[in-house]
Each structure stands twice: as structure tokens, then as C-alpha cells.
Enzyme design. Structure first.
Site, short mmCIF file in Angstrom:
data_model
loop_
_atom_site.label_atom_id
_atom_site.label_comp_id
_atom_site.label_asym_id
_atom_site.label_seq_id
_atom_site.Cartn_x
_atom_site.Cartn_y
_atom_site.Cartn_z
N GLU A 58 4.61 -5.69 8.11
CA GLU A 58 3.26 -5.43 7.59
C GLU A 58 2.67 -6.68 6.91
O GLU A 58 1.45 -6.76 6.74
CB GLU A 58 3.28 -4.26 6.61
CG GLU A 58 3.51 -2.90 7.30
CD GLU A 58 3.37 -1.72 6.34
OE1 GLU A 58 3.29 -0.60 6.82
OE2 GLU A 58 3.36 -1.93 5.11
N HIS A 76 -0.62 4.53 9.79
CA HIS A 76 0.75 5.04 9.75
C HIS A 76 0.82 6.38 10.47
O HIS A 76 1.03 7.42 9.86
CB HIS A 76 1.21 5.20 8.31
CG HIS A 76 1.16 3.94 7.50
ND1 HIS A 76 -0.02 3.42 7.02
CD2 HIS A 76 2.13 3.08 7.12
CE1 HIS A 76 0.24 2.30 6.36
NE2 HIS A 76 1.53 2.07 6.41
N HIS A 118 10.54 -3.91 3.20
CA HIS A 118 11.00 -2.52 3.12
C HIS A 118 11.50 -2.04 4.48
O HIS A 118 11.06 -2.53 5.51
CB HIS A 118 9.96 -1.56 2.53
CG HIS A 118 8.62 -1.43 3.23
ND1 HIS A 118 7.83 -2.49 3.62
CD2 HIS A 118 7.92 -0.32 3.59
CE1 HIS A 118 6.70 -2.04 4.16
NE2 HIS A 118 6.74 -0.72 4.17
N HIS A 129 0.83 -1.23 0.00
CA HIS A 129 0.00 0.00 0.00
C HIS A 129 0.86 1.27 0.00
O HIS A 129 0.49 2.27 0.63
CB HIS A 129 -0.99 -0.02 1.17
CG HIS A 129 -0.36 -0.17 2.52
ND1 HIS A 129 -0.96 -0.80 3.58
CD2 HIS A 129 0.84 0.25 3.00
CE1 HIS A 129 -0.17 -0.77 4.63
NE2 HIS A 129 0.93 -0.13 4.32
FE FE Z 1 2.54 0.56 5.35
#
Ligand code: FE
Ligand code: FE
Lengths: 134, 280, 280, 134
Positions: free
Chosen positions: B240, B59, B193, B12
Site C-alpha cells: 500500500e 478493500h 502489515h 488508513h
Molecule cells: Fe489498506
């Protein structure tokens, strides 16, 4: 019977160049993060840009945190408890892309970092564990 | 009776949302990414659900500063797109299915999940970017959405096992809802990431692809990946992927993988995406 | 190693706090109530803990409007007394034991409790009235306090069984904290009361006393009381007694009942209070 | 295996003179409750008392809810989704005791209610279930 820990919490500190966001950091950066979240409103972004120092002085952040914000020193802000999901709002206020913001911590120029990402990103080899050097 | 007919998982990345909003989908950097979603945009036309239960993480938009819930279930009538520092994304308001949300909340608490009910919040790119990728540029989202946010940031975060059990409980809750509804469960976030420090930009294609390989038919192995292992192998934000586990568990044993996509990079992140149909 | 040495339960009626703050403790209406706390005021002198884990419910002061957590663990450094509509109670600030709170949070999440971490909140009479009753009029509370708030209001609320398991998990978490700490667990709220409708003022002495009888030595029977039964038998707010179950479970099998007190009424409520010492 | 319900939710509506605070009520009273919680600040209590109607008009409450607040009709406010933990802040702003506020819903005068409480409170006999009349 309680479940047992799957790993010692000390291991969270064993990852090269990485800081896990824990209770300590969450306390340390509480007011810094309050400032970051204030940037979720256009009028606050405007007020911040018009008088950065004055705007920061409204928040109970440490002087070190304020200076690191003024310098846009994300490496230092992470060190002072910051978490990137909050800090990225400073970058967005500046019109920086997330990639540029993240690259500023990577020890590379934005261009070098962008090239590394295009070439498949940074390999985890050698960066998994300080102790095991793998 | 309501049933879970399928699931979607996708990264996302906010930059994908920005590229979408700014009409950059044909640019050389972004084109190959958006092409990865051509399949799902067609598939969803024949498989539009009544409700999506959308598992994502906030977030630092609504749920990370004062109050940090492990599992937060959206209970408001609607959710606006959050202003994450560059204005609200120009996307439709997310509308809840309150009766199903109330039923799921009740069943989850009966099943000993200590969920947090959210009577007011904005939803950020974790919720809206997947909606854009799947439904495109629309005036209104074509279905109701129940957002369910997972804490993947402030330690301690829930284990893969707990997430798996939550997915199973969501499945059971939906099954016992008396109204006839077609429900999908989506999991968003990941893949590898890291957005901080000298290790920023970490990508682990091997880890990501193994995750994608196992997710469809041997997902049990993925339940036991610890936060430590996600950190080491997939970067600080790689965790995530536990949202994908919740989606997968909600689909039951048998699924058919209709589509799979993986590409590096989008901004700082490896992009992964799957479409599953439930067999049971 | 840390250990749970004892527990206290008490009703937390706001009017008791007001009577305390306004110096009405000698008035005929209030005197018999405050006398019920003479024992604990002496007992605590010899049994001052390092930390109290204080289980209570928020009364629409911090946690009932936008975000409603099932179990919320206080993670702030300190908590001010809330202004519930008549000014903040003039009591000391509640100071947290952050290291123990972080350890308990981590262990609870490992044990599959989906707690909500609270980085900022005010604490209301549910937390401060018991502190006043036990410690009296002091400049500073003589120990650290970790507040843990339970949703007992917006449906769905956690079951007695889940609360019992939470108490057991708190016990296990404290036991594995490496520092040598004397910890008490307090449960506040109850006993029977109803603050709404034509059934307002409901008091069920029989139910309350049976609860007090079983709590010390046969608490398992109390785990299965449903919200429906609390509603029928003990009024809409009688469910606050589930906080007592968390306290009781945290103390382990054997306890000695050092003190018990029960009186009707204080304002709209039956007042109950017990002091237990752990045997294990 | 999922746990089964211990009772049907319809039974929550089977208790005489009692309304359980559920998702529906929580939505219905959201703005009413936002108003109530605003009374947790002295300056807001002052502003409300100086111009009740004007103050209420700042909130997206229904007209019915506003009128019930102006009338201090707690019975009606509960009916319109309100929960007493929020509503009691209106009573506190007025300097009412919680007992006086609660008694206003009880069908008795404040004095009768106070006497009933002193005499041991309201017995649950006959008030457990509408259906079972016990
Ligand atoms: Fe995220
Ligand atoms: Fe209470």
C-alpha cells in the site's frame, strides 16, 4: 522494447506463510468472495446469522469453502483462494475485530498475538524467503 | 491556474476509524496514535485546500470482485461511505470536483495512462479514515475530494515506477487546469502489515523508517522497490506504500517535511504519517 | 513458445448478428454481406487458432455505466452472450484461456499498461458477431477467446498511438508465453458510422478505403488519427477503427493481406473486413 | 514531459448534428442509462411495457427524460445526455430495428433514411465542421 520482469513469478511462492492473490485464486474464490461482499448489507448479515448454511447454499461456493466459512477457518479460506479484504467481512459480521480475525491465522492465541503487536509486531527476520532462510 | 500546494500521507487502518467513531481517542491504546495527528489538524486549518486528490486502495468494497482497475478515477458527483460489514461510517458524503476530475482524466489519458472512470461507487476506510484524521468530526468535509483508487491486491499490480509516473502526470494535469484552485494530493495505506497466514502481524520498523527517510528528499530510490520486495520486507499489505509514491511525485522536486509520525501498532499495522509542503 | 500467426478485422454490426440468427443470410439485402465472409470461413478451417485475443468495445452491455475502463482484459473462465434488449444471441459460451490471459495481464502491467481485470462479464455483439461470421453456426467455438474491451465512447478515449503500443505489447506478451500456442488477434468495430443526430447515417467510403489501404503496409500513418478526426470524417462511432490498429500492431511489421472486403450498408454502417497473415 | 493536446476540447462541439459523450453527459444521463440497462432483462422489458410511467418512476431520472422516453424522442434523449449505445435498448424493447431508431433522429422518414443508406449513406461533405462549413 518490452520491459523485462524484475523477478520470476515463482518467487511469489517463496515467502513463508504467505499467499499472493493471483488470477488462479481470484477464480477459485469468486463465489466465496461474492458471498463475503453480500455481507456489506445489514439485511444480508441478518439473514446469514439466522441460517448460515441456508444462506451459504445460495452461493456457488465449493462445499469445502462453505464448511470453512461455517468453522470460521480463515487459514483454510485463504488456502481455498480467499483474500483477507473479502474475508474480513465475515469477521465484521461476527463482531470480531480485525486483529482477532488476523490472529486466528497466526498460530497464536488472540492474547499472545495482541501482546506481540504491542511489543512491536512480528520481526521479518527469518521470514523473508523459504529458500534463503533469511 | 490550479496548483498542488502540499501533500499528506497516512496509514488508513479501519480500527482507527472505529476508535474515532466510538469516541475511544482518549483510551490508552489509541491516545498516542491520535496525538500523532494533532499537528495536521492544526496545519490543515491554515492550509485547507479546495480539492484533495486522494490516492487510496479499495478493500473489496467496490472494486475488487467483478472489475479490478489498475487506476480508477472517481467520476461520480458524490461517494457514500461503504458498509464494510459493520454499517457505514457516520461521516459526511465525499463530494467530487467534477470539472477538475474530467480535466485530470483527459490529461492522464493524453499522457497514456489507461485509467478507469468510476461513475458510481462507495468509498471505504482507505478514503474516509484519513479524512477523519485530518479534518476531525465535521458535518461536511471542508473541501472537494477526487478519489483515485489503485489496485494493490490482485496480481498484477502496478510498479512503483508506474505509480511515480502517475504522480508526475497528476501534477502536470493539475497545473494546466485553468481555474485557480489550491489542490493537495494525499496518499493513504501502509506501512508494514500482513493480514494473513502464519506470518500475520509482521512489522518492519527499519524498512518503514527508511521509506520515510527517503520519501521527502531521495524518493527516486523508492521507485524501484518491487512488489516482491514489499511482500518480503513489509508484509502482504505493505505494498500500500506505493500510494505514497504517487502523492510524493505529484508534489514535484522540492518539499518541506512539516511533520512526521510513526508508531506501532494500530491493530495489525504500523502507522506512518507525513505532511509535506511543495516548494515549487 | 506462443506466436501470433495472423489477424482478422471486421465490423460487428448487431443487425448482421440478427440476420445470421434469423436465417436471413440469403435475403437480397444480406447476401452480398455474408458473401464477403466466405473467404474467411474457408481460411479459418486451415488456420484455426488455439486462442483468439479479441479486441472489441462494449456497447453499454457490461462496461459503460458504473465503471468505464480504458482497456479491460477478460479474466473470467467464460463469458455469456449479453442480452442487449432482444434476448441473448443463441451462440456458444466464450471460453477463456486463463493461463495466457494471466500472462498477458502480467506482461502488460510490466509494460506500463494500466489494464482493468474483468472477473465477470457478458460479451455483446462486438465479440459474438465476429465469431459467428468467421466460425459460422457451431455448437462450440473451436478455440479459446480472451476478450479485450476498449473504451471508445465516454470521453476521454485512448489515442491511436496508445492503441498501437498496446498491440505491440500484446505481441511481446504472447511471444514470451512458454506454451506452444497458435494465437490470432482480431480487431472488431467500424467502419464509418454515426448513430445519432441529424448527421446519422454518415458514411465516408474514401476515409474507410484509405484506412484499409494503409492498414496492411503503412499503418504508422493511421496511428495519428485523432478522435476529433474520426468524429469529423467517420461519424461518432467511426472511432471503433482504433481496435483494428491494436490488431495490426500485434501482428508485427510484415503481413500478407489474404482478403479484403468493403460494402455499404449494413443497417447504419459501412462494413469492412480484412484477413492478414503474419510474416514474422 | 507531458504530452500536449492535439486539439482543443471545444472542437468536439464543432461537428454538425453531433454530441460527444463526455463526463457531463455521463452524469446527466446516469439514471436514464440505468433505466436503459435494466431493459437487458426480459422481466424488466415486460414490466416496462405493462406500465411505462410506473416503471420509469422507479428511476431517479428527470421528468424531462421520462417524458422523452415515453415519447420515444431519441433526439431529445441525446440532448439530455443520453448515449445511443444505452438508448438503443429502448428501441430493441419496442422491437424497432437499430436503423429505424437511428433514422428517427435523422430528420427523414424511416423509408427515406433506408434509401439514403442503400445509396451509400450520408456524405460527410459540408458536415465536418460548423465553423469551416466543410
Ligand atoms: Fe489498506
Ligand atoms: Fe460497435
Amino acid at each position: 522494447m518490452p520491459r523485462t520482469r524484475l523477478y520470476s513469478l515463482d518467487e511469489l511462492d517463496d515467502i513463508p506463510g504467505t499467499k499472493v492473490f493471483r488470477a488462479r485464486e481470484s477464480r477459485q474464490a469468486y463465489h466465496l468472495h461474492k458471498f463475503c461482499m453480500s455481507l456489506m448489507k445489514e439485511e444480508n448479515r441478518k439473514a446469514f446469522k439466522e441460517d448460515e448454511r441456508g444462506y451459504l447454499d445460495q452461493y456457488a461456493m465449493t462445499e469445502e469453502q462453505k464448511e470453512a466459512v461455517l468453522e470460521r477457518n480463515l487459514t483454510k479460506l485463504i488456502d481455498l483462494g480467499g483474500n483477507m479484504y473479502f474475508l474480513v467481512k465475515i469477521a465484521s459480521t461476527d463482531g470480531w475485530s480485525a486483529q482477532k480475525a488476523v490472529s486466528s491465522m497466526s498460530g497464536m492465541s488472540a492474547e499472545e498475538y495482541a501482546q506481540m503487536m504491542l511489543a512491536g509486531g512480528r520481526s521479518p527476520e527469518g521470514l523473508r524467503s523459504i529458500r534463503d532462510k533469511n | 491556474m490550479a496548483r498542488i500546494s502540499g501533500g499528506i500521507a497516512t496509514s488508513h487502518v479501519p480500527a482507527i476509524g472505529a476508535a474515532f467513531d466510538l469516541g475511544k481517542t482518549e483510551e490508552p491504546y489509541w491516545k498516542p496514535i491520535f496525538e500523532g495527528y494533532e499537528y495536521v489538524k492544526e496545519w490543515i486549518k491554515d492550509n485547507t485546500p479546495d480539492v484533495v486528490i486522494l490516492i487510496y486502495n479499495d478493500h473489496a468494497s467496490s472494486l475488487m470482485l467483478d472489475i479490478v482497475p489498475t487506476f480508477a478515477l472517481g467520476f461520480a458527483e458524490k461517494f457514500e461511505s461503504a458498509d464494510e460489514g459493520w454499517g457505514r461510517r457516520p461521516v459526511p458524503v465525499v463530494e467530487n470536483h467534477l470539472d477538475l476530475a474530467a480535466h485530470v482524466a483527459e490529461q492522464l489519458v493524453i499522457d497514456e495512462f489507461d485509467i478507469t472512470l468510476i461513475n458510481e461507487m462507495d468509498v471505504d476506510h482507505g478514503c474516509t479514515v484519513p479524512l477523519s484524521l485530518v479534518f476531525g468530526d465535521v458535518e461536511e468535509w471542508p473541501c472537494k475530494v477526487i478519489p483515485l483508487a489503485v489496485n494493490v491486491t490482485q496480481f498484477p499490480t502496478p510498479s512503483g515506477e508506474r505509480c511515480w509516473k502517475l504522480g508526475e502526470a497528476i501534477r502536470n494535469a493539475v497545473k494546466t487546469f485553468p481555474e485557480d484552485l489550491n489542490v493537495q494530493v494525499w496518499g493513504t495505506g501502509g506501512m508494514s502489515h500482513q493480514l494473513q497466514g502464519t506470518r500475520a502481524g509482521l512489522i518492519n520498523e527499519e524498512f518503514d523508517n527508511r521509506f520515510l527517510d527517503l520519501l521527502a528528499h531521495e524518493p527516486e530510490e523508492l521507485k524501484y522497490i518491487t512488489r516482491l520486495e514489499y511482500l518480503r520486507e513489509a508484509g502482504t499489505e505493505g505494498i500500500e506504500m506505493i500510494m505514497w509514491l504517487i502523492m510524493r511525485a505529484a508534489l514535484g522536486y522540492g518539499v518541506e517535511e512539516k511533520h512526521r509520525f510513526y508508531r506501532v501498532p494500530a491493530s495489525n499495522t504500523a502507522v506512518g504519517h507525513v505532511v509535506y509542503e511543495s516548494k515549487s
